[in-house]
Design an enzyme around this catalytic site. Structure first.
Site, PDB file in Angstrom:
ATOM      1  N   ARG A   1     -13.989  99.805  72.235  1.00  0.00           N
ATOM      2  CA  ARG A   1     -14.929  98.738  72.594  1.00  0.00           C
ATOM      3  C   ARG A   1     -14.227  97.411  72.351  1.00  0.00           C
ATOM      4  NH1 ARG A   1     -17.342 101.992  69.135  1.00  0.00           N
ATOM      5  NH2 ARG A   1     -17.477 100.328  67.591  1.00  0.00           N
TER       6      ARG A   1
ATOM      7  N   LYS B   1     -21.848  91.108  75.143  1.00  0.00           N
ATOM      8  CA  LYS B   1     -23.104  90.643  74.539  1.00  0.00           C
ATOM      9  C   LYS B   1     -23.045  89.127  74.313  1.00  0.00           C
ATOM     10  CE  LYS B   1     -20.978  91.771  70.147  1.00  0.00           C
ATOM     11  NZ  LYS B   1     -20.614  92.897  69.297  1.00  0.00           N
TER      12      LYS B   1
ATOM     13  N   MET C   1     -27.602  64.260  68.547  1.00  0.00           N
ATOM     14  CA  MET C   1     -27.988  65.451  69.303  1.00  0.00           C
ATOM     15  C   MET C   1     -27.248  65.532  70.644  1.00  0.00           C
ATOM     16  SD  MET C   1     -31.783  66.755  70.448  1.00  0.00           S
ATOM     17  CE  MET C   1     -32.506  66.695  68.828  1.00  0.00           C
TER      18      MET C   1
END
Ligand SMILES: *Cc1c(COP(=O)(O)O)cnc(C)c1O
Length: 377
Positions: free
Chosen positions: A225, A40, A318
């Protein structure tokens, strides 16, 4: 090493050989159990497709993700692999899962009623893993009443649902104190017994995450898992200390000096002009910033340049940050934010410790703007 499709001087390297080695080691420990690899969140930031491919090649049986979107993406690339969605899926989308042979997690009686109606109309069947909430407090069946209601639904709609799995998730399998783990285990087994009427030979019971599977091989039932360990990271310092399996870290983060300049005493760096040079200093500019996930809280942390540690000084911007260099280096010199450089190493865990978080979070927060480069040998 450079990506043909990227002109950026900042990139993450993912060592697929390390991932394969980690997979082989857990496979050796569990030669006969089903191993779901948790891929995931873009395989914990490492890349869905290359990681899944590497894991499947070296012994993984199935892919596990959080959402149906992730499962559909993987199905397009892996037509054969079993794929499990471990989170909640809207029952209105059950047909997508049925058609793509994606296995879903379910636990609410109403969910089964709604999904059954759609499946019945379309004459489709979906594979379900029933989730038990044995103490994680997130999703799953908690009470016996809920369990009976789910069992009844499943029994009524045996043409619509196939129970492929029953599972739970541990909240504390990574810590020294095992009382809560034991309590969850006991609670799970008690619940599991209730499900025997709807269990078949195909139903796999899988309870262990990386921490539990590395520590308690005797407690694992039919499957595990395996997530964080695949990426070469330990679920906690406790597990690392006692681990019987040596893991290889797969993720590193690299950049190159974009600019180098001399600062005179009293001159400043970055927004707010908060950093002031006390003496003559060499300052390098690195083209990575919080827009890449290298967040502002990492100010004061170090990077590696030619095996030397260099502090991040001034506010992180940034897209750029500044470092104080021990001496001038040419533009283009490699800067290592995570990984090895000249015999020195910054581990994912070091970044996590500095940010007072867990290692899981670090590769996840490195954004997609940073291209992933895959090393295969
Ligand atoms: C992510 C996840 C895992 C994998 O956990 P790790 O600690 O990374 O091994 C296992 N089970 C569920 C339900 C998960 O969401």
């Amino acid at each position: 090493m450079e990506l043909a499709t990227s002109f950026r001087q900042t990139w993450a390297e993912v060592d697929l050989t390390a991932i394969k080695e980690n997979m082989k080691r857990i496979r050796q420990r569990y030669p006969n159990k089903k191993i779901y690899v948790a891929v995931k969140a873009n395989a914990y930031g490492h890349g869905y497709i290359p990681v899944s491919e590497a894991a499947l090649e070296t012994g993984a049986d199935a892919l596990a993700v959080a959402s149906l979107d992730e499962a559909v993406l993987l199905r397009e690339n892996f037509p054969q692999a079993p794929i499990l969605v471990m989170g909640w899926t809207d029952p209105r989308h059950v047909s997508i899962a049925a058609k793509s042979e994606i296995e879903l997690t379910a636990f609410q009686p109403d969910w089964f009623t709604q999904a059954a109606e759609i499946l019945k109309d379309k004459r489709e069947k979906v594979k379900i893993h029933i989730k038990i909430d044995s103490g994680m407090g997130r999703i799953g069946i908690k009470t016996k009443e809920e369990a009976y209601a789910v069992i009844e639904e499943v029994a009524n709609f045996s043409s619509e649902f196939e129970i492929s799995g029953i599972f739970t998730h541990f909240a504390t399998a990574d810590s020294f104190d095992l009382s809560y783990y034991q309590q969850q285990l006991d609670h799970f087994y008690e619940m599991l017994e209730m499900f025997s009427p709807i269990r078949t030979l195909e139903t796999q019971v899988h309870i262990g995450n990386t921490a539990a599977s590395m520590r308690f091989p005797d407690d694992m039932v039919d499957g595990i898992r395996f997530g964080i360990g695949l990426y070469g990271l330990y679920p906690s310092k406790e597990v690392e200390k006692i681990s019987a399996i040596q893991l290889n870290e797969a993720f590193s983060l690299q950049s190159r000096l974009a600019h180098v300049k001399e600062l005179k005493p009293g001159e400043h760096i970055s927004y707010g002009a908060t950093y002031e040079a006390e003496q003559q200093e060499w300052i390098g500019t690195v083209p990575i910033g919080y827009g890449d996930g290298w967040i502002r809280k990492l100010q004061g942390f170090e990077v590696l340049v030619e095996g030397e540690r260099a502090e991040i000084v001034g506010k992180i911007c940034m897209d750029q940050l500044m470092i104080r260099l021990p001496k001038p280096y040419p533009v283009g010199t490699k800067v290592t934010l995570i990984g090895e450089n000249g015999g020195q190493r910054i581990r994912v865990d070091d970044v996590a410790d500095y940010l007072e978080t867990i290692n899981y979070e670090i590769p996840c927060i490195i954004t997609n703007r940073v291209p992933r480069v895959y090393l295969t040998s």
